[in-house]
Scaffold this active site. Structure first.
Site, PDB file in Angstrom:
ATOM      1  N   TYR A  71      15.916 -41.788  -2.907  1.00  8.82           N
ATOM      2  CA  TYR A  71      15.937 -40.532  -3.994  1.00  8.82           C
ATOM      3  C   TYR A  71      17.108 -39.896  -4.407  1.00  8.82           C
ATOM      4  O   TYR A  71      17.028 -39.058  -5.273  1.00  8.82           O
ATOM      5  CB  TYR A  71      14.899 -39.502  -3.075  1.00  8.82           C
ATOM      6  N   ASN A  77       6.636 -31.945  -9.520  1.00 15.70           N
ATOM      7  CA  ASN A  77       6.646 -33.402  -9.168  1.00 15.70           C
ATOM      8  C   ASN A  77       5.932 -32.931  -7.961  1.00 15.70           C
ATOM      9  O   ASN A  77       6.118 -32.387  -6.835  1.00 15.70           O
ATOM     10  CB  ASN A  77       8.153 -33.471  -8.472  1.00 15.70           C
ATOM     11  N   HIS A 117       8.515 -37.725 -11.605  1.00 10.31           N
ATOM     12  CA  HIS A 117       8.901 -38.425 -10.457  1.00 10.31           C
ATOM     13  C   HIS A 117      10.178 -38.906 -10.594  1.00 10.31           C
ATOM     14  O   HIS A 117      10.661 -39.382 -11.529  1.00 10.31           O
ATOM     15  CB  HIS A 117       7.808 -39.622 -10.249  1.00 10.31           C
ATOM     16  N   THR A 130      11.493 -41.484  -8.676  1.00 10.24           N
ATOM     17  CA  THR A 130      11.365 -42.879  -8.670  1.00 10.24           C
ATOM     18  C   THR A 130      10.565 -43.236  -9.512  1.00 10.24           C
ATOM     19  O   THR A 130       9.505 -42.699 -10.458  1.00 10.24           O
ATOM     20  CB  THR A 130      11.015 -43.391  -7.287  1.00 10.24           C
TER      21      THR A 130
END
Ligand code: CA2
Length: 151
Positions: free
Chosen positions: A24, A76, A102, A104
């Site tokens: 992250y 998110n 998001h 990722t």
């Protein structure tokens, strides 16, 4: 009076930059808040920035955003993306333009992350740009609601 957007963060995002940085990144949630405020300011927008580990609290915040006449929402939903019909119902109930973010690329990850219930109600979805995705979401939202960049 300045328009306000809500930036909502779901469960475990309080660990951003502290745990699993290989996945992250190194930015903390406080860094993300600064990025969001700086980006929104360029469009003359104010920001309500929140994080919770509770699904119902996110639902409550959608209704609060409606009551306070928020111009848009960036969310998110984290793990709730893949499970929460309640958050999808809240998006549809309030009818405020909502951008799903998001950090990722969820499509490159485990199969169970490929589907998001939230996407069905979101105006747009951004994934895989790291925390920069929040800034991109605010820019896109600003354009969608007609907020012009200040020189
Ligand atoms: O890529 C994203 O932004 C996600 O929404 C992050 C969620 C995950 O469940 C989604 O599939 C994709 C996880 C958020 C948890 O955040 C953490 C941050 C640092 C360390 C541990 C968890």
């Amino acid at each position: 009076m300045a328009k306000t957007i809500y930036v909502l963060n779901g469960p475990n995002l309080n660990s951003l930059g502290v745990r699993e940085p290989e996945k992250y990144g190194h930015s903390t949630l406080a860094d993300v808040e600064k990025l969001c405020r700086a980006t929104a300011k360029r469009y003359g927008l104010g920001v309500e920035f929140r994080q919770t580990n509770r699904e119902g609290e996110i639902v409550d915040w959608f209704h609060e955003a409606k009551a306070k006449k928020a111009a848009g929402i960036v969310i998110n939903p984290a793990g709730y993306s893949h499970t929460s019909i309640a958050i999808l119902d809240a998006i549809n109930a309030v009818a405020i333009p909502t951008i799903e973010v998001h950090i990722t690329n969820i499509h490159q990850r485990e199969e169970y992350r490929h589907h998001s219930y939230i996407s069905k109600g979101a105006k747009a979805v951004i994934c895989g740009f790291g925390v920069e995705g929040y800034a991109l979401a605010i820019q896109g939202l600003a354009s969608a609601i007609g907020a012009k960049a200040k020189e």
